[in-house]
Design a protein around this motif. Structure first.
Motif, mmCIF file in Angstrom:
data_model
loop_
_atom_site.group_PDB
_atom_site.id
_atom_site.type_symbol
_atom_site.label_atom_id
_atom_site.label_comp_id
_atom_site.label_asym_id
_atom_site.label_seq_id
_atom_site.Cartn_x
_atom_site.Cartn_y
_atom_site.Cartn_z
ATOM 1 N N HIS A 218 0.866 -1.190 0.000
ATOM 2 C CA HIS A 218 0.000 0.000 0.000
ATOM 3 C C HIS A 218 0.901 1.238 0.000
ATOM 4 O O HIS A 218 2.133 1.132 -0.019
ATOM 5 C CB HIS A 218 -0.908 0.008 1.234
ATOM 6 C CG HIS A 218 -1.931 -1.078 1.229
ATOM 7 N ND1 HIS A 218 -3.179 -0.946 0.672
ATOM 8 C CD2 HIS A 218 -1.870 -2.359 1.712
ATOM 9 C CE1 HIS A 218 -3.867 -2.067 0.808
ATOM 10 N NE2 HIS A 218 -3.090 -2.949 1.442
ATOM 11 N N GLY A 219 0.310 2.409 0.044
ATOM 12 C CA GLY A 219 1.101 3.642 0.054
ATOM 13 C C GLY A 219 1.328 4.179 -1.342
ATOM 14 O O GLY A 219 0.955 3.573 -2.350
ATOM 15 N N LYS A 220 1.974 5.362 -1.413
ATOM 16 C CA LYS A 220 2.218 5.996 -2.695
ATOM 17 C C LYS A 220 3.586 5.618 -3.249
ATOM 18 O O LYS A 220 4.401 4.997 -2.567
ATOM 19 C CB LYS A 220 2.110 7.520 -2.558
ATOM 20 C CG LYS A 220 3.065 8.141 -1.565
ATOM 21 C CD LYS A 220 2.782 9.626 -1.438
ATOM 22 C CE LYS A 220 3.729 10.271 -0.429
ATOM 23 N NZ LYS A 220 3.471 11.724 -0.281
ATOM 24 N N LYS A 221 3.842 6.061 -4.463
ATOM 25 C CA LYS A 221 5.087 5.721 -5.138
ATOM 26 C C LYS A 221 6.280 6.306 -4.381
ATOM 27 O O LYS A 221 6.314 7.480 -4.061
ATOM 28 C CB LYS A 221 5.061 6.267 -6.568
ATOM 29 C CG LYS A 221 6.259 5.853 -7.399
ATOM 30 C CD LYS A 221 6.125 6.360 -8.821
ATOM 31 C CE LYS A 221 7.321 5.941 -9.665
ATOM 32 N NZ LYS A 221 7.193 6.427 -11.068
#
Length: 213
Positions: free
Chosen positions: A10-13
């Motif tokens: 999960h999370g952003k790049k």
């Protein structure tokens, strides 16, 4: 149904974090899961791990196989140790109280190690910040020292310019006042001499007239 304990991204790049899940081996990595067991965030130092140890132990006892990364996390949080102690209780090698005491002791030692690491990291950060501050002060001092000669030169140039302007203004005042005074002083004696000469000439040229008898 074969089950794996694995990480779900999960999370952003550039800044991912992971859920620790029990999922069917046939499902996609980030697809459906059977149970969420915890969270793993590698973006902090040390990494943040929140794990349901009892839930993980139960899945392990039911035959779930952890991936390599998940196994390292379970070992770090004591899930594998608790499973081992539970096996000893079932075999009669340990009582519930002994197993719980051993696990509590292990948790305390682990917390002490983590605390020492956190303190060490905080100390290193403080030292690095102090060194950066000292370096910044030294750079500012060097910058000021390098700029001082330039400032002195500019001040000297301003003084020279001011002196030159003052001398020029004084010379202009003298030039404006001198011709008028000099003309008045030089003309006045000349007029007086001319007047006296004219009077003398008139006296010499006038004939003396005698009356006839």
């Amino acid at each position: 149904m074969p089950v794996k304990i694995r990480l779900q991204r999960h999370g952003k790049k550039g800044k991912p974090f992971y859920w620790i899940v029990a999922a069917d081996t046939r499902s996609k990595r980030d697809g459906k899961y059977l149970e969420k067991l915890g969270v793993y965030n590698p973006n902090t130092n040390p990494a943040t791990i929140d794990l349901n140890v009892d839930g993980a132990v139960q899945w392990l006892q039911n035959g779930a196989q952890p991936t390599d990364t998940a196994k390292a996390i379970l070992s770090y949080k004591g899930a594998l140790l608790k499973k081992h102690l539970a096996g000893g209780v079932r075999k009669g090698a340990l009582t519930e109280e002994q197993a719980e005491a051993k696990f509590t002791t292990w948790l305390d030692e682990k917390a002490g190690k983590v605390g020492s690491k956190t303190d060490g990291l905080a100390k290193e950060q403080a030292e690095a910040k102090a060194k950066a501050l000292e370096a910044e002060k030294a750079a500012n001092t060097a910058r000021i020292a390098a700029a001082a000669p330039v400032v002195e030169e500019e001040v000297a140039e301003e003084v020279v310019e001011a002196t030159t302007e003052e001398a020029t203004e004084t010379a202009e005042v003298v030039v404006e006042e001198t011709p008028k005074d000099a003309t008045d002083e030089a003309t006045k004696p000349e007029k007086e001499v001319v007047k006296e000469t004219a009077e003398d000439a008139a006296t010499e040229e006038a004939p003396e007239v005698k009356e006839e008898e």
